[in-house]
Design a protein around this motif. Structure first.
Motif, PDB file in Angstrom:
ATOM      1  N   SER A 186     -10.781   5.870  -8.106  1.00 37.79           N
ATOM      2  CA  SER A 186     -11.983   5.571  -8.077  1.00 37.79           C
ATOM      3  C   SER A 186     -13.056   6.111  -8.008  1.00 37.79           C
ATOM      4  N   VAL A 233     -14.083   2.402   0.202  1.00 38.77           N
ATOM      5  CA  VAL A 233     -12.869   1.195  -0.490  1.00 38.77           C
ATOM      6  C   VAL A 233     -13.659   0.421  -1.233  1.00 38.77           C
ATOM      7  N   GLU A 234     -12.841   0.090  -1.990  1.00 37.50           N
ATOM      8  CA  GLU A 234     -13.075  -1.805  -2.974  1.00 37.50           C
ATOM      9  C   GLU A 234     -13.130  -2.681  -1.721  1.00 37.50           C
ATOM     10  N   ARG A 250      -6.028  -8.674  -1.786  1.00 37.26           N
ATOM     11  CA  ARG A 250      -6.141  -7.085  -1.655  1.00 37.26           C
ATOM     12  C   ARG A 250      -6.856  -6.779  -0.548  1.00 37.26           C
ATOM     13  N   GLY A 299      -9.412  -4.298   2.013  1.00 38.45           N
ATOM     14  CA  GLY A 299     -10.535  -3.717   1.737  1.00 38.45           C
ATOM     15  C   GLY A 299     -11.924  -3.076   2.952  1.00 38.45           C
ATOM     16  N   GLY A 357      -7.220  -5.253  -8.534  1.00 41.01           N
ATOM     17  CA  GLY A 357      -6.682  -3.967  -7.220  1.00 41.01           C
ATOM     18  C   GLY A 357      -4.723  -4.024  -6.744  1.00 41.01           C
ATOM     19  N   HIS A 371      -1.809   2.135  -8.393  1.00 37.45           N
ATOM     20  CA  HIS A 371      -3.606   2.104  -9.635  1.00 37.45           C
ATOM     21  C   HIS A 371      -3.894   3.404  -8.184  1.00 37.45           C
ATOM     22  N   TYR A 372      -4.688   3.901  -8.755  1.00 33.27           N
ATOM     23  CA  TYR A 372      -5.723   4.521  -8.220  1.00 33.27           C
ATOM     24  C   TYR A 372      -5.243   6.206  -7.588  1.00 33.27           C
ATOM     25  N   PHE A 418     -11.332   8.932  -1.966  1.00 30.62           N
ATOM     26  CA  PHE A 418     -11.586   8.923  -3.400  1.00 30.62           C
ATOM     27  C   PHE A 418     -11.905  10.465  -3.611  1.00 30.62           C
ATOM     28  N   ASP A 454      -3.478   0.763   1.710  1.00 27.50           N
ATOM     29  CA  ASP A 454      -3.046  -0.053   0.151  1.00 27.50           C
ATOM     30  C   ASP A 454      -3.499   0.598  -0.948  1.00 27.50           C
ATOM     31  N   ARG A 455      -4.649   1.641  -0.818  1.00 26.39           N
ATOM     32  CA  ARG A 455      -4.998   2.120  -1.937  1.00 26.39           C
ATOM     33  C   ARG A 455      -3.334   2.920  -2.062  1.00 26.39           C
ATOM     34  N   ARG A 457      -0.492   2.363  -3.672  1.00 29.79           N
ATOM     35  CA  ARG A 457      -0.557   2.427  -5.308  1.00 29.79           C
ATOM     36  C   ARG A 457      -0.997   4.022  -5.762  1.00 29.79           C
TER      37      ARG A 457
END
Length: 318
Positions: free
Chosen positions: A150, A178-179, A193, A195, A223, A228-229, A276, A308-309, A312
């Protein structure tokens, strides 16, 4: 190839961005979490362009960004829980998935034709100003190719989407990094999710624990896909030391010789803000067919969102 305009976050730049959005074009803009890829949430064409630009699966719903809670109430059915969470955390990095009200005018592509809608009121002043200048709801996933790291800076957006979108408003680095946390409220309160708002803070407002939910096959919120990411390099987690040839991202004391550090002091807020950007930097250092190792992160507070990020990012690629 079309040129992606870089716009200043001033009156002229925001006016230009709003004009592009009204014409059905896509404009990336900063939020406190990451840069979002904005398109008119009422336009099938604009929303289809979001999926096309990102290469995003169309069964993966989008978050609708709004200037205030009054605008959100027009689209989603707020119960007492939603009202309490909006009062506590909006504007801010929290998304609520609520029953979709009838006749909202939203494109069905936004909700992936689900009976729910994901809503957020961002806190970033540039995002808020753009939403007011545009005068409508903006569908805005992260402004990057689907499944990749991201963007937390305008340069990250250009790196991934140059020539595929009309513009990007450069508002500097994103503070949270982070989202948003996503909470489903179309039944029992579910953490869809982790975040920018820790689950513990949400549970304190609700007065009870959150259930765990979400599907990696047919997502009910953004997400949730298993992979992902992801950077280009392979990712190894909970690495107390790097193996030969790995770029090591450290966290906290004991990682003084790491190539990069999310936070030398073990500050989870700093780590989230850096996540990120440092994944991108590690990917650059690792090079083609490279490998990245990441030090352990505590599974608490913002650490849940970071992990979590990272899980993924490390998952097998489709």
């Amino acid at each position: 190839m079309p040129v992606t305009e870089t716009l200043r976050p001033d009156e002229a730049g925001l006016s230009r961005a709003a004009d592009l959005l009204r014409a059905g074009e896509l404009v990336a803009f900063p939020t406190e979490t990451v840069y979002g890829l904005g398109g008119d949430a009422r336009s099938d064409l604009a929303v289809a362009r979001i999926y096309e630009a990102k290469g995003r699966p169309r069964f993966n719903p989008l978050i609708v960004h709004l200037p205030d809670v009054d605008a959100a109430r027009v689209l989603g059915d707020f119960d007492q829980r939603a009202e309490r969470l909006a009062l506590a955390f909006w504007p801010g990095p929290l998304t609520l998935v609520l029953p979709l009200r009838p006749d909202t005018g939203l494109s069905p592509y936004v909700t992936a034709e689900l009976p729910t809608v994901a809503l957020r009121v961002p806190a970033h002043p540039v995002a808020s100003a753009l939403l007011r200048a545009f005068g409508g709801p903006l569908a805005a996933p992260s402004a990057n190719p689907s499944g990749r790291v991201s963007p937390t800076r305008a340069a990250h957006v250009i790196e991934g989407l140059d020539g595929r979108i009309a513009g990007v408003v450069d508002g500097g680095a994103c503070a949270v990094g982070v989202e948003s946390t996503i909470i489903g409220l179309d039944g029992p309160a579910v953490l869809l999710r982790p975040g920018g708002v820790p689950a513990e803070a949400i549970e304190a407002v609700l007065g009870h624990p959150l259930q765990q939910g979400g599907s990696t096959v047919k997502p009910t919120a953004p997400g949730q896909l298993a992979s992902h990411y992801a950077p280009g390099a392979a990712v190894r987690l909970t690495a107390s030391r790097p193996e030969p040839g790995e770029v090591w991202i450290g966290f906290g004391p004991g990682c003084e010789d790491a190539d990069l550090s999310l936070s030398a002091t073990g500050d989870l807020v700093e780590a989230a803000a850096n996540l990120f950007h440092l994944l991108r930097e590690a990917d650059r250092l690792a090079g083609p067919d490279g490998r990245i190792a990441i030090a352990p992160i505590p599974e608490a507070g913002l650490g849940r969102a970071i992990n979590d990020r990272l899980r993924r990012a490390a998952a097998p690629r489709p």
